[in-house]
Scaffold this motif. Structure first.
Motif, PDB file in Angstrom:
ATOM      1  N   UNK A   1     115.008  47.800  71.069  1.00  0.00           N
ATOM      2  CA  UNK A   1     114.220  49.023  71.212  1.00  0.00           C
ATOM      3  C   UNK A   1     113.490  49.330  69.910  1.00  0.00           C
ATOM      4  N   UNK A   2     112.285  49.850  70.054  1.00  0.00           N
ATOM      5  CA  UNK A   2     111.454  50.194  68.890  1.00  0.00           C
ATOM      6  C   UNK A   2     112.212  51.121  67.945  1.00  0.00           C
TER       7      UNK A   2
ATOM      8  N   UNK B   1     116.810  54.283  67.953  1.00  0.00           N
ATOM      9  CA  UNK B   1     116.003  54.735  69.086  1.00  0.00           C
ATOM     10  C   UNK B   1     116.832  55.555  70.068  1.00  0.00           C
ATOM     11  N   UNK B   2     118.065  55.118  70.316  1.00  0.00           N
ATOM     12  CA  UNK B   2     118.882  55.771  71.344  1.00  0.00           C
ATOM     13  C   UNK B   2     119.139  57.237  71.015  1.00  0.00           C
ATOM     14  N   UNK B   3     119.201  57.557  69.723  1.00  0.00           N
ATOM     15  CA  UNK B   3     119.484  58.950  69.348  1.00  0.00           C
ATOM     16  C   UNK B   3     118.277  59.853  69.563  1.00  0.00           C
ATOM     17  N   UNK B   4     117.108  59.248  69.744  1.00  0.00           N
ATOM     18  CA  UNK B   4     115.889  60.054  69.821  1.00  0.00           C
ATOM     19  C   UNK B   4     115.342  60.171  71.239  1.00  0.00           C
ATOM     20  N   UNK B   5     115.968  59.490  72.193  1.00  0.00           N
ATOM     21  CA  UNK B   5     115.396  59.436  73.545  1.00  0.00           C
ATOM     22  C   UNK B   5     115.200  60.818  74.170  1.00  0.00           C
TER      23      UNK B   5
ATOM     24  N   UNK C   1     114.552  63.626  72.539  1.00  0.00           N
ATOM     25  CA  UNK C   1     113.782  64.560  71.723  1.00  0.00           C
ATOM     26  C   UNK C   1     112.319  64.128  71.716  1.00  0.00           C
ATOM     27  N   UNK C   2     111.563  64.811  72.535  1.00  0.00           N
ATOM     28  CA  UNK C   2     110.200  64.374  72.837  1.00  0.00           C
ATOM     29  C   UNK C   2     109.361  64.147  71.589  1.00  0.00           C
TER      30      UNK C   2
ATOM     31  N   UNK D   1     110.692  61.249  69.386  1.00  0.00           N
ATOM     32  CA  UNK D   1     110.482  59.958  70.043  1.00  0.00           C
ATOM     33  C   UNK D   1     109.005  59.562  69.957  1.00  0.00           C
TER      34      UNK D   1
ATOM     35  N   UNK E   1     108.372  58.312  66.497  1.00  0.00           N
ATOM     36  CA  UNK E   1     108.904  56.958  66.330  1.00  0.00           C
ATOM     37  C   UNK E   1     107.953  55.927  66.940  1.00  0.00           C
ATOM     38  N   UNK E   2     107.527  56.205  68.164  1.00  0.00           N
ATOM     39  CA  UNK E   2     106.622  55.281  68.843  1.00  0.00           C
ATOM     40  C   UNK E   2     105.302  55.175  68.089  1.00  0.00           C
TER      41      UNK E   2
ATOM     42  N   UNK F   1     103.804  51.878  66.272  1.00  0.00           N
ATOM     43  CA  UNK F   1     102.515  51.371  66.756  1.00  0.00           C
ATOM     44  C   UNK F   1     101.528  51.236  65.601  1.00  0.00           C
TER      45      UNK F   1
ATOM     46  N   UNK G   1      99.560  56.059  71.022  1.00  0.00           N
ATOM     47  CA  UNK G   1     100.776  56.824  70.712  1.00  0.00           C
ATOM     48  C   UNK G   1     100.547  57.730  69.506  1.00  0.00           C
TER      49      UNK G   1
ATOM     50  N   UNK H   1     108.782  62.148  78.855  1.00  0.00           N
ATOM     51  CA  UNK H   1     108.438  63.370  78.123  1.00  0.00           C
ATOM     52  C   UNK H   1     106.976  63.746  78.378  1.00  0.00           C
TER      53      UNK H   1
ATOM     54  N   UNK I   1     126.882  62.665  73.966  1.00  0.00           N
ATOM     55  CA  UNK I   1     126.040  63.859  73.944  1.00  0.00           C
ATOM     56  C   UNK I   1     125.929  64.489  75.333  1.00  0.00           C
TER      57      UNK I   1
END
Lengths: 252, 197
Positions: free
Chosen positions: A49-50, A78-82, A84-85, A88, A91-92, A96, A228, B153, B192
């Protein structure tokens, strides 16, 4: 040929049925691609994952071959941010931009450290947006298009800096900028170590770095700003730029 | 070795997912040896499917009729729409038989790397469908990947004004999953999203 280094996953593109061509951003090797066998499989997809921090071992018979990666997860950023719009999206966007701007196989230590700093801020509580702008500044500097924010290009003063010339990338004080303010880019105070990181300041910061990235790092290689990164600006816009898809015309 | 028609068939079959030239050759031989029972029905089925299967104009599912069977089914709850990235996801949820609402296929996920922008996905159609007023809940069943969740989102943001409940699938421990072997990301998400027992 073989090396092992720690880095961040910038993206994974499907190759054939089960493999992936993965782009990793490491401190010593820069942006480096390699084939990951089984990269689209169940076991490796979460790892690729990115933004994830990984240990990558690259192997190839000759240096100019694509080569293959053996990848192990260090931290699943990445998994911790999925959930949080905005984070995330950041990050993307950062991945990019890195993927679009960085030439392959060349180390960019400063940009890498700023990227690592951004990923850390995204995973922690508190404001992350100033770190995003700083990462792009570091990227510009490492690519050779650094902004000079130390003193005014006109008066030589180092206080009251409020704008940046889009042509030279040098800071200008508010007074000196007055006659052609509408042609300059606003310089947010947080980049000078003072001033708030509010929406307006972040927007100014993103426009500032975005404008230079677009003109110097991307246009030079015939690319456009990644979608992005364009969308990220919507999170700091007063009007809902995401839902309408229409932003107010840029005054600059 | 067979003639050019057989070679052409082998080459075409070898391009299918999960197959290579060897397995394609076995399949061709298998088909040719069972002409009446397998080859002819397969040719007919492929021909019919090729001629008649179309994407549903409402949800994007693949069916021989438009609207598709799911959209036509009056027993299904039209007030809930489950948004998926692709038809394969829709079929997977249908297999689970745990959802009795309608679907909406986006046709992919936002991806910087592959250059997929919102305009390339069926997001406008979804907003229009929700805007018709019958829908009360939209379930975002996109993949638990950076691209999938970025898309979720984005869609949620687009539906913010529509006055519907927007939910997403839970992320966590799969049924039959052993904690020892779970990756850190899934474990973190599961913690979580823990529930009171």
């Amino acid at each position: 040929m073989q090396w092992t280094d720690e880095g961040f996953v910038l993206g994974a593109r499907r190759h054939g049925e089960t493999s992936a061509i993965v782009s990793v951003f490491s401190r010593a090797r820069g942006r480096h691609a390699g084939l990951v066998r089984g990269g689209m499989g169940r076991r490796l997809r979460p790892v690729l994952q990115v933004g994830n921090r990984v240990t990558a071992t690259w192997r190839a018979r000759l240096n100019d071959q694509l080569g293959s990666f053996a990848i192990e997860l260090v931290a699943a950023e990445a998994a911790h941010l999925l959930d949080r719009a905005d984070r995330l999206a950041a990050l993307a966007a950062a991945a990019a931009v890195a993927d679009a701007c960085l030439p392959e196989r060349h180390p960019y230590a400063r940009a890498h450290d700023a990227f690592a700093g951004l990923i850390e801020r995204l995973g922690a509580e508190g404001a992350w947006a100033p770190a995003f702008v700083r990462w792009e500044l570091a990227l510009l500097a490492d690519l050779g298009f650094g902004l000079d924010l130390s003193a005014c290009a006109v008066t030589g003063r180092n206080d009251g800096l409020a704008y940046v010339s889009p042509r030279t990338g040098r800071a200008v004080t508010a007074e000196a900028a007055a006659p052609y303010r509408d042609r300059l880019l606003a310089l947010p105070g947080f980049l000078l170590g003072a001033g708030p990181g509010d929406d307006q300041a972040v927007r100014d910061g993103l426009r500032l770095t975005g404008s230079f990235l677009e003109r110097h790092a991307l246009a030079a290689v015939g690319r456009r700003m990644p979608e992005a990164r364009v969308r990220l600006l919507g999170y700091f816009s007063p009007r809902d730029a995401i839902s309408g898809g229409i932003t107010a015309p840029d005054p600059t | 070795m067979g003639g050019s028609e057989i070679e052409r068939l082998v080459a075409l079959l070898a391009r299918l997912p999960g197959l290579g030239p060897r397995s394609a050759r076995r399949i061709v031989l298998h088909l040719l040896e069972r002409r009446e029972t397998l080859l002819d029905p397969l040719v007919a089925a492929l021909g019919t499917a090729g001629a008649r299967v179309r994407p549903c104009s409402v949800c994007g599912n693949l069916d021989t009729e438009d609207p598709c069977a799911v959209c036509r089914d009056e027993r299904r709850d039209a007030s809930v729409i489950c948004v998926v990235e692709g038809v394969a996801d829709l079929w997977a949820i249908e297999r689970a038989a745990a959802f009795r609402g309608r679907y909406h296929v986006l046709g992919g996920a936002l991806s910087a790397l592959d250059g997929i922008a919102p305009d390339d996905l069926a997001i406008e159609q979804l907003v229009a469908r929700v805007g018709q007023g019958r829908v009360t809940e939209v379930i975002l069943a996109t993949n638990a990947t950076v691209e999938g969740q970025t898309t979720a989102h984005y869609v949620a943001e687009r539906l913010a004004e529509a006055g519907v409940t927007v939910s997403r699938l839970a992320h966590g421990v799969p049924v039959g999953g052993e904690i020892e072997y779970l990756d850190e990301g899934t474990l973190g998400a599961a913690l979580r999203a823990r529930r009171e027992l």
